[in-house]
Every structure is written in C-alpha cells, then in structure tokens.
Motif scaffolding. Sequence first.
Motif, mmCIF file in Angstrom:
data_model
loop_
_atom_site.group_PDB
_atom_site.id
_atom_site.type_symbol
_atom_site.label_atom_id
_atom_site.label_comp_id
_atom_site.label_asym_id
_atom_site.label_seq_id
_atom_site.Cartn_x
_atom_site.Cartn_y
_atom_site.Cartn_z
ATOM 1 N N GLY A 135 109.218 66.709 112.424
ATOM 2 C CA GLY A 135 110.723 67.440 113.008
ATOM 3 C C GLY A 135 111.922 66.767 112.022
ATOM 4 N N GLN A 136 113.321 67.489 112.797
ATOM 5 C CA GLN A 136 114.295 67.284 112.111
ATOM 6 C C GLN A 136 115.194 65.742 112.146
ATOM 7 O OE1 GLN A 136 117.362 69.805 113.568
ATOM 8 N NE2 GLN A 136 118.991 69.296 111.724
ATOM 9 N N THR A 137 115.962 65.784 110.773
ATOM 10 C CA THR A 137 116.144 64.091 111.344
ATOM 11 C C THR A 137 116.985 63.799 112.406
ATOM 12 O OG1 THR A 137 116.519 63.522 108.800
ATOM 13 C CG2 THR A 137 117.459 62.200 110.234
ATOM 14 N N GLY A 138 116.749 62.860 113.313
ATOM 15 C CA GLY A 138 117.545 62.232 114.144
ATOM 16 C C GLY A 138 117.151 62.693 115.320
ATOM 17 N N THR A 139 116.266 63.805 115.727
ATOM 18 C CA THR A 139 115.700 64.351 117.106
ATOM 19 C C THR A 139 114.682 63.436 117.648
ATOM 20 O OG1 THR A 139 113.915 65.695 115.647
ATOM 21 C CG2 THR A 139 115.958 66.698 115.399
ATOM 22 N N GLY A 140 114.677 62.335 116.951
ATOM 23 C CA GLY A 140 113.212 61.377 118.098
ATOM 24 C C GLY A 140 112.609 61.194 117.622
ATOM 25 N N LYS A 141 111.994 61.107 116.818
ATOM 26 C CA LYS A 141 110.216 60.892 115.952
ATOM 27 C C LYS A 141 110.389 59.861 116.155
ATOM 28 C CE LYS A 141 110.908 62.735 112.037
ATOM 29 N NZ LYS A 141 112.489 63.134 111.934
ATOM 30 N N THR A 142 111.104 58.733 115.822
ATOM 31 C CA THR A 142 111.320 57.264 116.283
ATOM 32 C C THR A 142 111.079 56.534 117.418
ATOM 33 O OG1 THR A 142 111.969 56.951 113.935
ATOM 34 C CG2 THR A 142 111.713 54.911 115.285
ATOM 35 N N TYR A 143 112.316 57.075 117.747
ATOM 36 C CA TYR A 143 112.010 57.195 119.323
ATOM 37 C C TYR A 143 110.627 57.538 119.887
ATOM 38 C CZ TYR A 143 114.807 57.342 123.773
ATOM 39 O OH TYR A 143 114.773 57.054 125.294
ATOM 40 N N THR A 144 110.586 58.268 120.128
ATOM 41 C CA THR A 144 108.711 59.015 120.496
ATOM 42 C C THR A 144 108.094 57.978 120.562
ATOM 43 O OG1 THR A 144 109.917 61.004 120.572
ATOM 44 C CG2 THR A 144 107.606 61.064 121.158
ATOM 45 N N THR A 176 123.044 57.796 111.223
ATOM 46 C CA THR A 176 122.790 57.342 110.489
ATOM 47 C C THR A 176 122.083 55.967 110.502
ATOM 48 O OG1 THR A 176 123.243 56.016 112.549
ATOM 49 C CG2 THR A 176 125.308 56.962 111.864
ATOM 50 N N GLU A 177 120.890 55.889 111.061
ATOM 51 C CA GLU A 177 119.681 55.162 110.675
ATOM 52 C C GLU A 177 117.973 56.353 110.126
ATOM 53 O OE1 GLU A 177 119.008 51.635 110.262
ATOM 54 O OE2 GLU A 177 121.314 51.905 110.216
ATOM 55 N N SER A 178 118.227 56.801 109.409
ATOM 56 C CA SER A 178 117.612 57.699 109.326
ATOM 57 C C SER A 178 116.377 56.957 108.372
ATOM 58 C CB SER A 178 118.349 58.534 108.559
ATOM 59 O OG SER A 178 117.249 60.182 107.603
ATOM 60 N N SER A 179 115.016 57.555 109.295
ATOM 61 C CA SER A 179 113.869 56.639 108.167
ATOM 62 C C SER A 179 113.929 57.494 107.098
ATOM 63 C CB SER A 179 112.834 57.311 109.408
ATOM 64 O OG SER A 179 113.297 56.319 110.772
ATOM 65 N N ARG A 180 113.431 57.103 106.255
ATOM 66 C CA ARG A 180 113.908 57.212 104.901
ATOM 67 C C ARG A 180 111.703 57.849 103.878
ATOM 68 N NH1 ARG A 180 116.815 61.144 105.336
ATOM 69 N NH2 ARG A 180 116.541 61.763 102.991
HETATM 70 N N1 ATP Z 1 114.736 61.584 124.366
HETATM 71 C C1 ATP Z 1 116.359 60.412 124.243
HETATM 72 N N2 ATP Z 1 117.140 60.111 124.609
HETATM 73 C C2 ATP Z 1 117.993 59.145 124.633
HETATM 74 N N3 ATP Z 1 118.686 59.106 123.013
HETATM 75 C C3 ATP Z 1 117.724 59.448 122.832
HETATM 76 C C4 ATP Z 1 116.634 60.014 122.567
HETATM 77 N N4 ATP Z 1 116.087 60.715 121.160
HETATM 78 C C5 ATP Z 1 116.591 59.912 120.758
HETATM 79 N N5 ATP Z 1 117.925 59.251 120.701
HETATM 80 C C6 ATP Z 1 118.436 58.714 120.153
HETATM 81 O O1 ATP Z 1 118.943 59.447 118.969
HETATM 82 C C7 ATP Z 1 119.357 58.990 117.798
HETATM 83 C C8 ATP Z 1 117.772 59.188 117.240
HETATM 84 O O2 ATP Z 1 117.122 58.967 117.392
HETATM 85 P P1 ATP Z 1 116.187 58.858 115.950
HETATM 86 O O3 ATP Z 1 116.174 57.635 115.056
HETATM 87 O O4 ATP Z 1 114.667 58.486 117.183
HETATM 88 O O5 ATP Z 1 115.743 59.961 115.407
HETATM 89 P P2 ATP Z 1 114.865 60.396 114.625
HETATM 90 O O6 ATP Z 1 114.140 62.034 114.541
HETATM 91 O O7 ATP Z 1 113.959 59.200 114.145
HETATM 92 O O8 ATP Z 1 115.771 60.979 112.879
HETATM 93 P P3 ATP Z 1 115.114 60.103 111.739
HETATM 94 O O9 ATP Z 1 113.749 61.456 111.130
HETATM 95 O O10 ATP Z 1 116.574 60.064 111.150
HETATM 96 O O11 ATP Z 1 115.049 59.227 111.925
HETATM 97 C C9 ATP Z 1 118.754 57.774 117.781
HETATM 98 O O12 ATP Z 1 119.882 56.630 118.426
HETATM 99 C C10 ATP Z 1 117.841 57.593 119.483
HETATM 100 O O13 ATP Z 1 118.319 56.414 120.582
#
Ligand code: ATP
Length: 756
Positions: free
Chosen positions: A4-13, A116-120
């Motif tokens: 998914g797109q950056t910051g959409t919560g991949k790492t979060y998931t 801001t903490e995008s996984s590269r």
């Molecule tokens: N379902 C959610 N509920 C609450 N906060 C969320 C949720 N999903 C994402 N966030 C918040 O959004 C921010 C970005 O999320 P995350 O780092 O997981 O995105 P990402 O897809 O991994 O980005 P990247 O690709 O750049 O790493 C984080 O601070 C995370 O806490």
Amino acid sequence: MAYGQTGTGKTYTVGRLGKDDPSERGIMVRALEHILSSMSFETDRVAISYLQLYLESVQDLLDPEKTNIPIVEDAKTGEISLPGASIVEIKDLEHVFHLLQIGEANRHAANTKMNTESSRSHAILIIHLQRSSRIKEENSSLSNDTHDIFPDDLPLVLKSKLLIVDLAGSERIDKSGSEGHMIEEAKFINLSLTSLGKCINALAENSPHIPTRDSKLTRILRDSFGGTARTSLVVTIGPSSRHYSETSSTIMFGQRAMKVVNTIKLKEEVDYETLYKKVEREVDQLTSEMERQQKLMKNEKMQLDKKLKESEGSFHDLRMTSNIRIENLEKEKCQLESAVKTLMRDLEEERGQNNLLSEQIAELEKLVNENKQQQLENLSRMKIFTDTTKEHEKEMEELLRQLQEERRCSSSLKDRMSVLQQELCDAQSSTQLQESMAHELEKKLTKVTEEFTSQVQSLKEKISELISEKEVIYEELKSTQEKVQQEMLHRQGLEDQILRLKWSTSDICAEESKTSYGMVRSGSGLGNAAFVSKSGKIREALSGQRGTISKIFEEVGLPNVLALLKSEDLDVQIHAVKVVANLAAEDINQERIVEEGGLDALLSLLETSENTTIHRVTAGAVANLAMNGSNQGVIMNKGGARLLANVASKTEDPQTLRLVAGAIANLCGNEKLHLMLKRDGGIKALLGMVRSGHAEVIAQIARGIANFAKCESRVISQGQLNFPFVPQMFHSCFFSGELLQLQLETFSLVYSTAKC
Ligand SMILES: Nc1ncnc2c1ncn2[C@@H]1O[C@H](COP(=O)(O)OP(=O)(O)OP(=O)(O)O)[C@@H](O)[C@H]1O
C-alpha cells in the motif's frame, strides 16, 4: 504481505509489537504468539530470520553487519533460502519481542512527505517451522525407495516457512517528494514493486513465465506467492481523496492478486538425523545381541566338544567289542571255507577219475572205429555209455553248481559281514542297535551253517551214489574191453589177409614187369595178333591172378582201392597202382575207374611222384585206361599226353618207355585227338623214345605211328599229311625179327598214305 501507499498503516498492521497490550500487536507478533502457544518444544522447533531489502541488497536485521546476503534457489525443489542470514530459534514471546525490536531498530527509514517515518526498505520476517512426526506408510507421500529401507514408523519432519513482508511504500516518486539519494531509493522500491506487480499479473493470467528474476524482492518471494504456497495480501489505502489514484492503483493490484490460484502442498521429509541415531542404536543392540549369541555358541560348542569326546570314548569301546566279534566270525568263516575246500578237493579227485574214464572211453572209441562191422554195435554201446557219462557229467555239473552256490552263500556271508562292519561304524549313537544287529547276524550265520551242513551231507550221499555208479561203469568197461580185444584179434586176421594179398600182388607185378598190362592184350593196334600169340601163356597166368584181384576188388571195393593211391606209404601206393592197372586191363572196369576218380589220382602220381616204379606202373595203368575210346578224350583233356611226354623225357628205363609209348600209341588211335597230341608234345615224345633203341619200345612206337597213320589216311583226302617223324624212325631203329612184320605193315601203310 502488506502492500500500500506510504503511511497507510502497513507497518502498523504487520510489524507493531504491542508488547504491553496484546490488542496493539501486529501480524508478526500475533503469528509468532499463536505458533508458540500451539507448539511442543519436545518435537517442534521455530526460528526466525529478519531481513530487509534495501537498494536491491539483502541485509540481516538481526545482524546488520551481514549485508548483500545471496539468494539461493534449490534447483530440485525450487525452495528459496538465504544462507548467510541469521536464523534464531525462538523459545518464548519475550524472545520474539526482543528480536523484533532489534530488527526494527536496524530497519532503514527516512522522512518522506507522506510519512515522517516512512519505511524505505522491504522488511521480511521469515519464520521457520519444523515439526517432528511419525507417519505410517499409507499416509506418507515419501518415495518408495525410502519406504523400502524404513518400511514403517518413519521419523518424519514437517517443514514450513512463513514470510511476513512489510513492503516499502508504493507511492510514486513525485508524490512521495523524494530527492537525491531518496530518488534512488524510490527507484529501487518502485522497481521491486513493479516486478512484484508483473509477477502477480502473470500468475493471475496463468502465464507460463513468471518474471521472478527481475528483482530481489520477487526472487525472495518466489516460493511464497503462487504455486504451492498460501499467500495473503493486506492492502492498505489512505482514506483521503487526494490519494485517489494511489488508492485505485493499490486496489487494482489487490484485485489482480485475488485472481492468483494457489495449490497448497505439505512439505515433509525424512528426518535422517533421527533415523541415523535410531539405526545406530539398533546396530548397537544387534551387535551386543550378536556378541551374546557368539558367547552362547561358544559355550554350546564347548559342551558339544565335551560330549563328542565322551561319544568317541564310548565309540572306541564299541569298536573294540565289534572287532572281537568280527574276528570270531572270520574264524568261523575260515573253518567253513576249509570245509568247502576239502569238499572241492574230493570233487576234483572224482573229476580226475572221471577224466581218466573218459580217456579210456576215447581209446575204446578209437579201437572200435577201426572195424566197420563192429562200429555200429560199438557206437550204440558208446552212445549208451556216452549218455550215461553225460548224465554223470550233468550230475557232476549239478554238484559243481551246488558248490558254486555254496561259494556264493559264503561270499554273501562276507558281504553281510562287511555290511555289519559298516553298520558298526555308523552305530556311534546307538549301542543297542549294534548289539541287536550282531545278534541277528549270529542267528543268520547259524542258519547258514546248518544249511551248509545239510548240503554237505547231501553231497556226501551223492558222492557215494557216484562211487557205486562208477563201479557199474567199471564192469561195463571191462566187458567192452573184452569185446575190443576180440575185435582186435579179428582185425589182426584181416591185416594178415591184406598182407597175403599184397604179396600175391607183388608176384603178379613181377610177372607183369616182363610183359605189359592190358594194353598189349587189346586189339586196337597193328601187330596185335603176333604179340598175343607169343604171350598167350603169360596171359593165361595173368588171367588167373586177375581173377584173384577181381575177388579182392569185389570184396574191398573200388573206392577203397583208389583211396590207397593216395597212401603215404610208398609200398602201399605202388601196390595200389598195380591193382588199379590190372583192373584197368578189364574192359568192364575202364570207364568206372575214370568215373570214380582213378584217372585223376594216376595223373597226379605221374605229375608229383619222383619214384620210377610209380612212373612205370602208372604209365601202364594209363595205357590200359587209354584203350577205352571214351577214356581217351578224358585223358587228353586232363593233360595226360603232356604228363606221359614228361615222364618219357625223364627216364631211360625201357619198361617205363615201353608203357608210356603204349599209352600214347593207344591215344594215337583216336583221330580227334591228333591235334591235341601234337600240341601237348605226345607225338614228339613218342618219336623221342626211339632213342631207347629197345625193341619193345620201338614196337610200341611203331604201333602208335601205325594208329596215327591209319587215322590220317582216312582224312588225307581232305588235307596234306605231315609225317616228319617217319624218316627219323627209319634212321634210328633197328629191325628185330619179331617186329619186322609189324614194321613192314606200318611202313607200307605210311607210304601208301603218302602216295595218296
Ligand atoms: N489504523 C490505525 N489507527 C491508528 N493509527 C494508525 C492506523 N494506521 C496507521 N496509523 C498511524 O499512521 C501512521 C503511519 O502509519 P504506518 O507507519 O504504519 O504507515 P506506513 O504505511 O507503514 O507508511 P510507510 O510505508 O511510509 O512506512 C503511524 O503513525 C500510525 O500510528
């Protein structure tokens, strides 16, 4: 995978730890928590590798110094492995937290406009699972070869690999706002995500080629999407309309991924290490069992050796006993053999006596054969006697046969004894059997001995019968000898008569030597009348003697007389020729003598004998036979003229020459034989005898010439007379008064013939 797109919560998931609050935990922690809760540390093993793919380089998040880790693909199974990566075995959840924290700390991250903490980088957690199991044959998918070696209760290992991938953001570079080095990062990220998209597309379309080699991400994930793996894709999107295109692209990516059909396959393989240990244990057990068995065998062998020694001792005693018995039996056998030998000797003596009797009988047969009259009677007696002898011989043969049977019995006894010896040798294990056999043998021996004694008794009885028969034969022999004696006396009388006859024949021959045989008496030639008148008295005397000879001839028979011509005794031969010559003088005997073979015998004597008397008397006999017209041709055909000519050329005896000339003169009387007489040298011989100058020889020559001329005169009209010997005769002979008339007649005839 989280896409998914950056910051959409991949790492979060995926990668949130949620150390204190389980509800905060991401998929990685939850998955490991679930695995740890359901595993058994005795049989199962779980280990993790935590990697990141950054700028197309694989790095170990648990050991950051390990970079550029190679990706290896198993050529057979197609499995992907990363040999340089750390694999840490997990014991508990705390350990999981610790390791994930390390990995998270080492993950490369950078600020982007989007996050801001995008996984590269792409973070890849590899969980290695291994569960030991024992699977029966029917449930196993292992190869037949493996089952042939370990048919059942195989130690098997179920292996599995779980990859949890936190992909880098999929946004476009311009949108992410990357610059400089980050542009390079974005390019690599996009490259790997693009190749991932291509692979997903190819899998969705069941394309024969999946371009997994385009990036390291797809190479690592090669065995994790499509094929035999189960793949779950988490697609994260942003809710804002600003990210409409990214969201749309991500969702489309997810839709394509949904088309991929996977076929899950369980991966199991034999735990060879465990199997080896098990086999090693079994080998140890077997080795110890084998050693134990060897020890037992050794003990048994010792016991058996001991028993064998004991058996050998008892066997030795048994053999000694047996040997003593065998010696006793052999002694008895020797005694029996000596008794048999004694009987054989008696029988041989009897046979010798019988042979003597046979010889005497043969002598008697010889004597009896000499007399024909008594022969038949003696033959009949001999036949009876021979029959009796044959019967005795048959009885003897029967006795001999019985004796041979006794011998056979004795040999069979020997065989039985040898069998007994063999059995004694074999009877190592059973003394009782040996004794019973020996007892049985003794019984048989006793029985045979009794039979033998009874047979010996019967033989003795037969021998006494033979002796009595022998006495009877002696009596018969005595009477036969007396008869033979009488026959011999009779034979003596006959021999005396033959001697007397010989003497009388000698006297007759002496007289004949001064005259001639019947040839001069026959009247076929010229001058016959004058000669007959002069020898009338002699002929009368001869006539009386011939009467005696005729009587002998009638009594003895012509064949017997002719047989004497071939006698070895010269004296007998001479007398026989004389008798034949006298018989040939009779017209009645002439043809018969030739028919009975007398002429052949006489010609044979002329040819073979060197005796002058034989020559003389035989020539006389041939001369007498030549008086017969039918005999003349036979004499010529048998070469008589040639033989007579031969005799004439060898002798100067006037009597012999006279008789030879007489014989040829008689042949000259047959005109059919003239050519043969010339060819065989008869005429030449007749002419040659003129050399003798003896009147009587000349007379016979003249008679021959006269006979020849007389015949020639009959055929002269048909040809020319060739008479070359006449002048020679005139020149050689002298004319005696007695022959003058004969010769004149001859010459007149010759000249009259010549004139014609
Ligand atoms: N379902 C959610 N509920 C609450 N906060 C969320 C949720 N999903 C994402 N966030 C918040 O959004 C921010 C970005 O999320 P995350 O780092 O997981 O995105 P990402 O897809 O991994 O980005 P990247 O690709 O750049 O790493 C984080 O601070 C995370 O806490």
